[in-house]
Design a protein around this motif. Structure first.
Motif, PDB file in Angstrom:
ATOM      1  N   VAL A 127       0.849  -1.190   0.000  1.00 32.03           N
ATOM      2  CA  VAL A 127       0.000   0.000   0.000  1.00 32.03           C
ATOM      3  C   VAL A 127       0.889   1.245   0.000  1.00 32.03           C
ATOM      4  O   VAL A 127       1.652   1.447   0.934  1.00 32.03           O
ATOM      5  CB  VAL A 127      -0.911   0.035   1.249  1.00 32.03           C
ATOM      6  CG1 VAL A 127      -1.799   1.259   1.233  1.00 32.03           C
ATOM      7  CG2 VAL A 127      -1.731  -1.228   1.346  1.00 32.03           C
ATOM      8  N   PRO A 128       0.809   2.089  -1.049  1.00 34.04           N
ATOM      9  CA  PRO A 128       1.603   3.328  -1.041  1.00 34.04           C
ATOM     10  C   PRO A 128       0.997   4.337  -0.063  1.00 34.04           C
ATOM     11  O   PRO A 128      -0.209   4.554  -0.065  1.00 34.04           O
ATOM     12  CB  PRO A 128       1.499   3.825  -2.488  1.00 34.04           C
ATOM     13  CG  PRO A 128       0.245   3.227  -3.013  1.00 34.04           C
ATOM     14  CD  PRO A 128       0.043   1.932  -2.288  1.00 34.04           C
ATOM     15  N   LEU A 129       1.843   4.909   0.795  1.00 37.28           N
ATOM     16  CA  LEU A 129       1.390   5.913   1.757  1.00 37.28           C
ATOM     17  C   LEU A 129       2.038   7.249   1.419  1.00 37.28           C
ATOM     18  O   LEU A 129       3.163   7.292   0.933  1.00 37.28           O
ATOM     19  CB  LEU A 129       1.783   5.498   3.177  1.00 37.28           C
ATOM     20  CG  LEU A 129       1.196   4.173   3.678  1.00 37.28           C
ATOM     21  CD1 LEU A 129       1.773   3.815   5.033  1.00 37.28           C
ATOM     22  CD2 LEU A 129      -0.310   4.235   3.742  1.00 37.28           C
ATOM     23  N   ASP A 130       1.321   8.358   1.676  1.00 36.47           N
ATOM     24  CA  ASP A 130       1.907   9.673   1.424  1.00 36.47           C
ATOM     25  C   ASP A 130       2.554  10.214   2.699  1.00 36.47           C
ATOM     26  O   ASP A 130       2.651   9.514   3.711  1.00 36.47           O
ATOM     27  CB  ASP A 130       0.887  10.641   0.817  1.00 36.47           C
ATOM     28  CG  ASP A 130      -0.250  10.995   1.765  1.00 36.47           C
ATOM     29  OD1 ASP A 130      -0.192  10.588   2.942  1.00 36.47           O
ATOM     30  OD2 ASP A 130      -1.192  11.676   1.333  1.00 36.47           O
ATOM     31  N   GLU A 131       2.974  11.495   2.659  1.00 35.81           N
ATOM     32  CA  GLU A 131       3.747  12.066   3.759  1.00 35.81           C
ATOM     33  C   GLU A 131       2.977  12.159   5.078  1.00 35.81           C
ATOM     34  O   GLU A 131       3.570  12.169   6.142  1.00 35.81           O
ATOM     35  CB  GLU A 131       4.301  13.451   3.378  1.00 35.81           C
ATOM     36  CG  GLU A 131       3.256  14.516   3.054  1.00 35.81           C
ATOM     37  CD  GLU A 131       2.651  14.377   1.656  1.00 35.81           C
ATOM     38  OE1 GLU A 131       1.596  14.985   1.415  1.00 35.81           O
ATOM     39  OE2 GLU A 131       3.227  13.658   0.811  1.00 35.81           O
ATOM     40  N   ASN A 132       1.634  12.209   5.056  1.00 40.00           N
ATOM     41  CA  ASN A 132       0.889  12.262   6.319  1.00 40.00           C
ATOM     42  C   ASN A 132       0.161  10.945   6.606  1.00 40.00           C
ATOM     43  O   ASN A 132      -0.903  10.932   7.192  1.00 40.00           O
ATOM     44  CB  ASN A 132      -0.074  13.466   6.354  1.00 40.00           C
ATOM     45  CG  ASN A 132      -1.066  13.457   5.213  1.00 40.00           C
ATOM     46  OD1 ASN A 132      -1.023  12.564   4.375  1.00 40.00           O
ATOM     47  ND2 ASN A 132      -1.946  14.428   5.182  1.00 40.00           N
ATOM     48  N   ASN A 133       0.767   9.845   6.184  1.00 36.75           N
ATOM     49  CA  ASN A 133       0.245   8.492   6.427  1.00 36.75           C
ATOM     50  C   ASN A 133      -1.199   8.325   5.971  1.00 36.75           C
ATOM     51  O   ASN A 133      -2.022   7.741   6.668  1.00 36.75           O
ATOM     52  CB  ASN A 133       0.385   8.102   7.899  1.00 36.75           C
ATOM     53  CG  ASN A 133       1.806   7.788   8.261  1.00 36.75           C
ATOM     54  OD1 ASN A 133       2.565   7.259   7.447  1.00 36.75           O
ATOM     55  ND2 ASN A 133       2.191   8.125   9.473  1.00 36.75           N
ATOM     56  N   SER A 134      -1.501   8.894   4.803  1.00 40.34           N
ATOM     57  CA  SER A 134      -2.795   8.696   4.178  1.00 40.34           C
ATOM     58  C   SER A 134      -2.530   8.023   2.833  1.00 40.34           C
ATOM     59  O   SER A 134      -1.393   7.667   2.526  1.00 40.34           O
ATOM     60  CB  SER A 134      -3.509  10.043   3.982  1.00 40.34           C
ATOM     61  OG  SER A 134      -4.827   9.831   3.502  1.00 40.34           O
ATOM     62  N   ILE A 135      -3.575   7.861   2.036  1.00 38.98           N
ATOM     63  CA  ILE A 135      -3.390   7.267   0.712  1.00 38.98           C
ATOM     64  C   ILE A 135      -3.091   8.383  -0.297  1.00 38.98           C
ATOM     65  O   ILE A 135      -3.454   9.529  -0.062  1.00 38.98           O
ATOM     66  CB  ILE A 135      -4.633   6.445   0.300  1.00 38.98           C
ATOM     67  CG1 ILE A 135      -5.914   7.276   0.381  1.00 38.98           C
ATOM     68  CG2 ILE A 135      -4.748   5.200   1.164  1.00 38.98           C
ATOM     69  CD1 ILE A 135      -7.158   6.565  -0.072  1.00 38.98           C
TER      70      ILE A 135
END
Length: 169
Positions: free
Chosen positions: A76-84
């Protein structure tokens, strides 16, 4: 789209039992009772999977479910604020799950089955909405299907032959 199979032995996996059902088979001598366990496993760092275990006893069904889930891990790729990285809807059977990215501080806003998948995947900020069927197994699998389809900005840029800055603009 081809997905790589992830070796579960390299991760410290946590497990969460989503549901345990007693199933009955009527035979000549009476009824046979068995148990089905739906288990979600994840490392809390972008890897999650779900599996089904069936056995005569509950602990054995959970163990089998955990083994099955470990075989089906997805990245699962996560962004900088631990969201999708982007919004997406996953479908499985009659269930659809809408995943919406959220800013820092939102938390995990999700129903039971989708919540356990998001938490074990390591997602800290997300909003979800379960649409269609409320069958726990289908909701879990629809959530995993949505997470499997997500692409990071780097992956999209590579596929389009552009830079990440051009994609985000």
């Amino acid at each position: 789209m081809k997905h790589t199979i992830i070796d579960a032995s390299q991760f410290e996996l946590n497990e969460k039992v989503v549901s345990i059902k007693r199933v009955t088979k009527v035979v000549k001598g009476g009824r046979n009772f068995r148990f089905t366990a739906l288990v979600v496993v994840g490392d809390g760092n972008g890897h999650v999977g779900a599996g089904l275990g069936k056995a005569a006893e509950i602990p054995e069904a959970i163990r089998k479910g955990k083994e099955d889930a470990a075989k089906r891990l997805v990245n699962v790729p996560l962004d900088e604020n631990n969201s999708i990285p982007h919004d997406w809807t996953g479908k499985f059977g009659g269930a659809s799950v809408l995943l919406k990215r959220s800013p820092e501080g939102t938390g995990v806003i999700a129903g039971g089955p989708a919540r356990s998948v998001c938490e074990l995947a390591g997602i800290k900020n997300i909003r979800t909405k379960s649409l269609g069927s409320n069958n726990k197994q289908n909701v879990v699998l629809a959530t995993i299907e949505a997470l499997k389809q997500l692409k990071s900005p780097e992956e999209v840029a590579r596929l389009r032959g552009k830079s990440v800055d051009e994609i985000r603009a």
